[in-house]
Design a protein around this motif. Structure first.
Motif, PDB file in Angstrom:
ATOM      1  N   GLU A  39       1.807 -10.113 -34.783  1.00  0.00           N
ATOM      2  CA  GLU A  39       0.816  -9.354 -34.022  1.00  0.00           C
ATOM      3  C   GLU A  39       1.408  -9.031 -32.647  1.00  0.00           C
ATOM      4  N   MET A  40       1.296  -7.764 -32.218  1.00  0.00           N
ATOM      5  CA  MET A  40       1.759  -7.379 -30.873  1.00  0.00           C
ATOM      6  C   MET A  40       0.572  -7.417 -29.911  1.00  0.00           C
ATOM      7  N   LEU A  41       0.718  -8.086 -28.811  1.00  0.00           N
ATOM      8  CA  LEU A  41      -0.298  -8.095 -27.766  1.00  0.00           C
ATOM      9  C   LEU A  41       0.287  -7.367 -26.567  1.00  0.00           C
ATOM     10  N   GLN A  42      -0.127  -6.105 -26.379  1.00  0.00           N
ATOM     11  CA  GLN A  42       0.466  -5.268 -25.328  1.00  0.00           C
ATOM     12  C   GLN A  42      -0.129  -5.618 -23.962  1.00  0.00           C
ATOM     13  N   GLU A  43       0.736  -6.008 -23.039  1.00  0.00           N
ATOM     14  CA  GLU A  43       0.314  -6.208 -21.652  1.00  0.00           C
ATOM     15  C   GLU A  43       0.153  -4.841 -20.971  1.00  0.00           C
ATOM     16  N   THR A  44      -0.730  -4.765 -19.995  1.00  0.00           N
ATOM     17  CA  THR A  44      -0.879  -3.544 -19.203  1.00  0.00           C
ATOM     18  C   THR A  44       0.091  -3.622 -18.024  1.00  0.00           C
ATOM     19  N   VAL A  45       0.819  -2.505 -17.777  1.00  0.00           N
ATOM     20  CA  VAL A  45       1.776  -2.492 -16.658  1.00  0.00           C
ATOM     21  C   VAL A  45       1.044  -2.776 -15.356  1.00  0.00           C
ATOM     22  N   GLY A  46       1.577  -3.712 -14.587  1.00  0.00           N
ATOM     23  CA  GLY A  46       0.987  -4.006 -13.278  1.00  0.00           C
ATOM     24  C   GLY A  46      -0.075  -5.089 -13.303  1.00  0.00           C
ATOM     25  N   LYS A  47      -0.484  -5.501 -14.521  1.00  0.00           N
ATOM     26  CA  LYS A  47      -1.429  -6.624 -14.644  1.00  0.00           C
ATOM     27  C   LYS A  47      -0.765  -7.689 -15.499  1.00  0.00           C
ATOM     28  N   LYS A  48      -1.198  -8.897 -15.343  1.00  0.00           N
ATOM     29  CA  LYS A  48      -0.696  -9.961 -16.217  1.00  0.00           C
ATOM     30  C   LYS A  48      -1.902 -10.644 -16.841  1.00  0.00           C
ATOM     31  N   SER A  49      -1.920 -10.712 -18.157  1.00  0.00           N
ATOM     32  CA  SER A  49      -3.072 -11.292 -18.847  1.00  0.00           C
ATOM     33  C   SER A  49      -3.132 -12.798 -18.609  1.00  0.00           C
ATOM     34  N   GLU A  50      -4.314 -13.327 -18.813  1.00  0.00           N
ATOM     35  CA  GLU A  50      -4.512 -14.781 -18.730  1.00  0.00           C
ATOM     36  C   GLU A  50      -3.600 -15.488 -19.733  1.00  0.00           C
ATOM     37  N   LEU A  51      -3.468 -14.883 -20.926  1.00  0.00           N
ATOM     38  CA  LEU A  51      -2.619 -15.478 -21.971  1.00  0.00           C
ATOM     39  C   LEU A  51      -1.157 -15.540 -21.525  1.00  0.00           C
ATOM     40  N   LEU A  52      -0.666 -14.471 -20.892  1.00  0.00           N
ATOM     41  CA  LEU A  52       0.713 -14.468 -20.405  1.00  0.00           C
ATOM     42  C   LEU A  52       0.919 -15.539 -19.333  1.00  0.00           C
ATOM     43  N   LEU A  53       0.010 -15.599 -18.376  1.00  0.00           N
ATOM     44  CA  LEU A  53       0.147 -16.563 -17.274  1.00  0.00           C
ATOM     45  C   LEU A  53       0.114 -18.000 -17.797  1.00  0.00           C
ATOM     46  N   ARG A  54      -0.688 -18.212 -18.839  1.00  0.00           N
ATOM     47  CA  ARG A  54      -0.813 -19.559 -19.407  1.00  0.00           C
ATOM     48  C   ARG A  54       0.399 -19.891 -20.285  1.00  0.00           C
ATOM     49  N   ASN A  56       3.578 -18.534 -20.117  1.00  0.00           N
ATOM     50  CA  ASN A  56       4.870 -18.562 -19.411  1.00  0.00           C
ATOM     51  C   ASN A  56       4.607 -18.805 -17.924  1.00  0.00           C
ATOM     52  N   PRO A  57       4.081 -19.999 -17.593  1.00  0.00           N
ATOM     53  CA  PRO A  57       3.649 -20.254 -16.214  1.00  0.00           C
ATOM     54  C   PRO A  57       4.809 -20.290 -15.215  1.00  0.00           C
ATOM     55  N   VAL A  58       6.018 -20.534 -15.674  1.00  0.00           N
ATOM     56  CA  VAL A  58       7.159 -20.613 -14.750  1.00  0.00           C
ATOM     57  C   VAL A  58       7.581 -19.207 -14.310  1.00  0.00           C
ATOM     58  N   HIS A  59       7.859 -18.330 -15.271  1.00  0.00           N
ATOM     59  CA  HIS A  59       8.360 -16.995 -14.915  1.00  0.00           C
ATOM     60  C   HIS A  59       7.269 -15.922 -14.917  1.00  0.00           C
ATOM     61  N   LYS A  60       6.182 -16.146 -15.665  1.00  0.00           N
ATOM     62  CA  LYS A  60       5.072 -15.181 -15.749  1.00  0.00           C
ATOM     63  C   LYS A  60       5.559 -13.808 -16.235  1.00  0.00           C
ATOM     64  N   LYS A  61       6.522 -13.822 -17.176  1.00  0.00           N
ATOM     65  CA  LYS A  61       7.131 -12.566 -17.611  1.00  0.00           C
ATOM     66  C   LYS A  61       7.085 -12.423 -19.125  1.00  0.00           C
ATOM     67  N   ILE A  62       7.018 -11.143 -19.569  1.00  0.00           N
ATOM     68  CA  ILE A  62       7.154 -10.848 -20.988  1.00  0.00           C
ATOM     69  C   ILE A  62       8.634 -10.807 -21.322  1.00  0.00           C
ATOM     70  N   PRO A  63       8.989 -11.068 -22.591  1.00  0.00           N
ATOM     71  CA  PRO A  63       8.145 -11.409 -23.728  1.00  0.00           C
ATOM     72  C   PRO A  63       7.864 -12.911 -23.812  1.00  0.00           C
ATOM     73  N   VAL A  64       6.746 -13.214 -24.498  1.00  0.00           N
ATOM     74  CA  VAL A  64       6.507 -14.580 -24.965  1.00  0.00           C
ATOM     75  C   VAL A  64       6.230 -14.491 -26.461  1.00  0.00           C
ATOM     76  N   LEU A  65       6.868 -15.361 -27.223  1.00  0.00           N
ATOM     77  CA  LEU A  65       6.548 -15.490 -28.641  1.00  0.00           C
ATOM     78  C   LEU A  65       5.598 -16.665 -28.793  1.00  0.00           C
ATOM     79  N   LEU A  66       4.480 -16.425 -29.470  1.00  0.00           N
ATOM     80  CA  LEU A  66       3.554 -17.517 -29.777  1.00  0.00           C
ATOM     81  C   LEU A  66       3.657 -17.801 -31.271  1.00  0.00           C
TER      82      LEU A  66
END
Lengths: 239, 239
Positions: A39-54, A56-66
């Motif tokens: 499943e692809m979860l597209q982040e919006t440019v300029g925003k970071k989702s709660e899921l992304l921040l949770r 990859n709390p160190v870098h807060k960057k895409i990609p993350v594989l779950l």
């Protein structure tokens, strides 16, 4: 790729990403090569989702594989993870089997990440530095990678031989952006006269079934750059 | 380690390095953990041997591992190579066996190489930047690594569990330099109050038989820094 299964639970394999990020593209190409439904979860440019921040709390960057909810970050590390988890499902290995071949591909992948993204950032205009210097350094790097291609491919189609491998993914993910900055900055980088093997490989790579719908073409990325110029400076996508 | 065998040919395993380089120390610790007899070829600070230039023509940097004459460069890549080549000689594995554990250790090793060497360079005085800022960033990084230790060690002695593993080597190689820059810059980094698990681990790691004669102590590195200050600025050792 189907995003919700019949039980309504999250898919076993999810990618937190964005279509324009070469780092995300690496993960998707690797999953496609292995035939892994995701499943692809597209982040919006300029925003970071709660899921992304949770995730990859160190870098807060895409990609993350779950994978079954467990997060894995950093694109090349994710590609190795995919190769190791789906090692015996019939798809070709992404990394070579012999330790020396693996070391050589890891060396060049690290070289790519040292040299290519900084050059793209300058030539795209998101970092105020000397563009001629950046283009020169990119050309030198591609010249080195031309030699690496000859060494690794052994006369075959890809860095990985008969199949797309680790180094194909590592460099191939940047092809859309390399061609986009050629247009944006008016420079020639993947020049057939200078890097003939790499130029021919680039065409083959981009036409591959696992790649063709993943790595965006140059025009789409040029348009993306124009639309998101201010945001890109702020959020620094791609890395 | 014996440097010449009875036939007068070069040893099967040679390391082009220098005793003060944490990157070289990683390779030597990994070889000792695996019980691999090897020859050390010490480079002179400020000069680069013909062998080094030929073996690592892209980066021209130590360490290089020569295995039956074939060169492998970049310290973490060499450590993975050693783990893969000497996988079944009875010594414990350096990387975890499960893909998720491997991905986690690779993530933190990359984090270490992003954060620790730049801080050391500033605090040692070889880069003219704000030392308070560098010390703050190093402390934040060590705080993250304290949490990583708790996650990875699962209550055992090392990041790798009962044995020294990949992440122990990746971070442990910098312990001499971290303690040296504490003295040089008059800052506290590996503070027991702030990072109690990491401070206790550091003592255990440095006393391990595979490490004790390899990772130099702080006083020796302070002396090295004073003696080679001008040269270090020019040649940028350690990276």
């Amino acid at each position: 790729m189907s995003s919700i299964n019949s039980s309504g639970e999250p898919a076993a394999v999810r990618v937190v990403g964005g279509w324009a990020s070469p780092f995300v593209n690496r993960v998707v190409v690797a999953l496609k090569l292995k035939g892994v439904v995701h499943e692809m979860l597209q982040e919006t440019v300029g925003k970071k989702s709660e899921l992304l921040l949770r995730s990859n709390p160190v870098h807060k960057k895409i990609p993350v594989l779950l994978h079954h909810g467990k997060p894995i970050a950093e694109s090349l590390i994710i590609v190795e993870y995919i190769d190791e988890v789906w090692a015996s499902n019939g798809a070709p290995a992404i990394l070579p089997r012999d330790p020396h071949g693996r070391a050589v591909e890891r060396f060049w992948a690290q070289y790519i990440d040292d040299k290519i993204p900084p050059g793209i950032r300058v030539l795209r205009g998101s970092v105020a530095q000397d563009k001629d210097k950046a283009a020169g350094e990119m050309s030198t790097a591609l010249q080195h990678l031309e030699e690496a291609f000859v060494e690794c491919s052994q006369g075959k189609q890809y860095f990985g031989g008969d199949n797309i491998g680790y180094l194909d993914i590592a460099l191939g993910s940047f092809l859309g952006w390399i061609k986009a900055v050629e247009k944006i900055a008016g420079v020639e980088l993947l020049n057939e006269a200078k890097v003939p093997n790499l130029a021919a490989w680039a065409d083959r790579f981009c036409a591959h079934p696992a790649v063709v719908d993943v790595v965006p073409d140059a025009d789409r990325l040029v348009e993306f750059t124009v639309q998101h110029a201010a945001l890109l400076r702020a959020v620094n996508v791609p890395k």
